[in-house]
Design an enzyme around this catalytic site. Structure first.
Site, PDB file in Angstrom:
ATOM      1  N   HIS A 253       0.831  -1.207   0.000  1.00  0.00           N
ATOM      2  CA  HIS A 253       0.000   0.000   0.000  1.00  0.00           C
ATOM      3  C   HIS A 253       0.866   1.258   0.000  1.00  0.00           C
ATOM      4  O   HIS A 253       0.457   2.294  -0.499  1.00  0.00           O
ATOM      5  CB  HIS A 253      -0.897   0.036   1.252  1.00  0.00           C
ATOM      6  CG  HIS A 253      -1.641  -1.234   1.494  1.00  0.00           C
ATOM      7  ND1 HIS A 253      -2.573  -1.720   0.594  1.00  0.00           N
ATOM      8  CD2 HIS A 253      -1.589  -2.132   2.521  1.00  0.00           C
ATOM      9  CE1 HIS A 253      -3.079  -2.851   1.066  1.00  0.00           C
ATOM     10  NE2 HIS A 253      -2.496  -3.131   2.219  1.00  0.00           N
TER      11      HIS A 253
ATOM     12  N   HIS B 132       5.474   6.705   6.652  1.00  0.00           N
ATOM     13  CA  HIS B 132       5.181   6.245   5.289  1.00  0.00           C
ATOM     14  C   HIS B 132       4.645   7.435   4.491  1.00  0.00           C
ATOM     15  O   HIS B 132       4.417   8.513   5.061  1.00  0.00           O
ATOM     16  CB  HIS B 132       4.140   5.116   5.326  1.00  0.00           C
ATOM     17  CG  HIS B 132       2.846   5.565   5.901  1.00  0.00           C
ATOM     18  ND1 HIS B 132       2.584   5.548   7.268  1.00  0.00           N
ATOM     19  CD2 HIS B 132       1.757   6.123   5.318  1.00  0.00           C
ATOM     20  CE1 HIS B 132       1.383   6.048   7.481  1.00  0.00           C
ATOM     21  NE2 HIS B 132       0.869   6.411   6.316  1.00  0.00           N
TER      22      HIS B 132
ATOM     23  N   GLU C  48      -3.456  13.354   1.085  1.00  0.00           N
ATOM     24  CA  GLU C  48      -4.741  12.867   1.614  1.00  0.00           C
ATOM     25  C   GLU C  48      -5.539  14.050   2.151  1.00  0.00           C
ATOM     26  O   GLU C  48      -6.666  14.307   1.720  1.00  0.00           O
ATOM     27  CB  GLU C  48      -4.482  11.837   2.712  1.00  0.00           C
ATOM     28  CG  GLU C  48      -3.693  10.618   2.185  1.00  0.00           C
ATOM     29  CD  GLU C  48      -4.016   9.338   2.885  1.00  0.00           C
ATOM     30  OE1 GLU C  48      -3.731   9.221   4.090  1.00  0.00           O
ATOM     31  OE2 GLU C  48      -4.602   8.455   2.235  1.00  0.00           O
TER      32      GLU C  48
ATOM     33  N   THR D 105      -6.337   4.305   6.092  1.00  0.00           N
ATOM     34  CA  THR D 105      -6.471   3.043   5.358  1.00  0.00           C
ATOM     35  C   THR D 105      -7.175   2.052   6.277  1.00  0.00           C
ATOM     36  O   THR D 105      -7.154   2.228   7.509  1.00  0.00           O
ATOM     37  CB  THR D 105      -5.097   2.422   4.985  1.00  0.00           C
ATOM     38  OG1 THR D 105      -4.463   1.914   6.169  1.00  0.00           O
ATOM     39  CG2 THR D 105      -4.201   3.429   4.293  1.00  0.00           C
TER      40      THR D 105
HETATM   41  N1  LIG Z   1      -2.322   6.642   6.809  1.00  0.00           N
HETATM   42  S1  LIG Z   1      -2.317   6.621   8.424  1.00  0.00           S
HETATM   43  O1  LIG Z   1      -1.198   7.395   8.938  1.00  0.00           O
HETATM   44  O2  LIG Z   1      -3.628   7.047   8.891  1.00  0.00           O
HETATM   45  C1  LIG Z   1      -2.116   4.983   8.993  1.00  0.00           C
HETATM   46  C2  LIG Z   1      -1.134   4.684   9.907  1.00  0.00           C
HETATM   47  C3  LIG Z   1      -0.980   3.370  10.346  1.00  0.00           C
HETATM   48  F1  LIG Z   1      -0.032   3.074  11.234  1.00  0.00           F
HETATM   49  C4  LIG Z   1      -1.792   2.353   9.891  1.00  0.00           C
HETATM   50  C5  LIG Z   1      -2.766   2.654   9.001  1.00  0.00           C
HETATM   51  C6  LIG Z   1      -2.917   3.979   8.542  1.00  0.00           C
HETATM   52  F2  LIG Z   1      -3.878   4.295   7.652  1.00  0.00           F
HETATM   53 ZN   LIG Z   2      -0.787   7.503   5.975  1.00  0.00          ZN
END
Ligand SMILES: NS(=O)(=O)c1cc(F)ccc1F
Ligand SMILES: [Zn+2]
Length: 262
Positions: free
Chosen positions: A65, A95, A107, A201
Site C-alpha cells: 500500500h 510512510h 490525503e 487506510t
Molecule cells: N495513513 S495513516 O497514517 O492514517 C495509517 C497509519 C498506520 F499506522 C496504519 C494505518 C494507517 F492508515
Molecule cells: Zn498515511
C-alpha cells in the site's frame, strides 16, 4: 482466511472500503479538507516538540500500500509531545501517500487544494496503552504528524530514502534502514492544524489525533518519480501495478472542529 483485500483501484478502492470496514462511514474519519479561516485559533495550544533519536530506525519495506520505515518503539527515545497531546507518543513508523504524474497525491487538502504527496509519522500512546495494537483502537491511542510534500527543489535528505526504493520495489520486500533521523524531513515551521480523526487506510480505526504541519517540504519531481517506480504487486505477480494514487480522498467533517496553533 487472509484479512480483507483492499487497495486503491476501481474495484477495491476507498469508495468500496465501507463494505468490509463499516467504520468508513463513521463520525471521525480521515483525511479531511482543512479550511484555514474556519479553524479556531487556540491560545492554549502549545508548540509540538519532536525528539527523534536517529538510532531507532530499523528497516524500510513495501507493504503493498505504501513504503514504510519502521522504528524501534521499545522505549521513549523517539517521541512527539506537546501541542494537543497529554503525554509523549512513541514513533512507530512513517510512510507516504502520493499521486500520479502531475496531479493530486496528498490525503488532506487545504481549501480544496491537494499537494503532490503527504508524509505520515505514526506515533502511539505508550503511557496509557501497553502495545501499539491496543493503542491503535483507542480514541487517544495514536498521534500522526502529517507533512505535505510539494514539487520544487531537490530535498537533500529525501535522497536517503529514494536511493533505496529500488530495494523494496515489490510488495513484501524489506531491507535494513538504520540510523535515519526523520527530523531531517521536517519543514522549518512547526505551526500546525489539529483535529480528531482516523487511520486513512483499513481498518480505519477512529484512534488518531492528527497534527498537520502548515508548511510543506519541497521535493523534486524526479524524487517523487522514484516513489512511482514502486509496485503494489509481488515479484512473482505477472501483472505489474505501479504504486501511485495511494491516497484516500477527504471525508465528511461531521461537525468536527479543526484547531490551529498560533
Ligand atoms: N495513513 S495513516 O497514517 O492514517 C495509517 C497509519 C498506520 F499506522 C496504519 C494505518 C494507517 F492508515
Ligand atoms: Zn498515511
Amino acid at each position: 482466511m487472509t484479512g480483507h483485500h483492499w487497495g486503491y483501484g476501481k474495484e477495491d478502492g476507498p469508495s468500496s472500503w465501507y463494505k468490509n470496514y463499516p467504520v468508513a462511514e463513521g463520525n471521525r474519519q480521515s483525511p479531511i479538507d482543512i479550511v484555514p479561516n474556519e479553524a479556531s485559533h487556540d491560545r492554549d495550544l502549545g508548540p509540538i516538540m519532536t525528539n527523534y533519536d536517529h538510532c531507532t530506525s530499523i528497516n524500510i519495506s513495501n507493504n503493498g500500500h505504501s513504503v514504510v520505515v519502521e522504528f524501534n518503539d521499545s522505549d521513549d527515545r523517539s517521541v512527539i509531545k506537546g501541542g494537543p497531546l497529554d503525554n509523549p507518543y512513541r514513533l512507530k513508523q512513517f510512510h507516504f501517500h502520493w499521486g500520479g504524474k502531475g496531479h493530486g497525491g496528498s490525503e488532506h487538502t487545504v481549501s480544496g487544494e491537494g499537494f503532490a504527496s503527504e508524509l505520515h509519522l505514526v506515533h502511539w500512546n505508550a503511557v496509557k496503552y501497553k502495545t501499539y495494537g491496543e493503542a491503535s483502537t483507542a480514541p487517544d491511542g495514536l498521534a500522526v504528524l502529517g507533512i505535505f510534500l510539494e514539487t520544487g527543489d531537490d530535498h537533500r535528505w529525501l535522497h536517503m530514502i529514494t536511493d533505496v526504493l529500488y530495494m523494496v520495489k515489490y510488495k513484501g520486500s524489506i531491507t535494513d534502514f538504520k540510523g535515519f533521523n526523520p527530523n531531517c524531513l521536517l519543514p522549518s515551521s512547526l505551526h500546525y492544524w489539529t483535529y480528531l480523526g482516523s487511520l486513512t487506510t483499513p481498518p480505519l480505526h477512529e484512534s488518531v489525533i492528527w497534527i498537520i504541519l502548515k508548511e510543506p517540504i519541497e521535493v523534486s519531481e524526479k524524487q517523487l518519480g522514484m516513489f512511482r517506480m514502486l509496485l503494489f504487486t509481488e515479484e512473482d505477480d505477472d501483472q505489474k501495478m505501479r504504486m501511485e494514487n495511494n491516497f484516500r480522498p477527504p471525508q465528511p467533517i461531521k461537525g468536527r472542529r479543526v484547531r490551529s496553533s498560533n
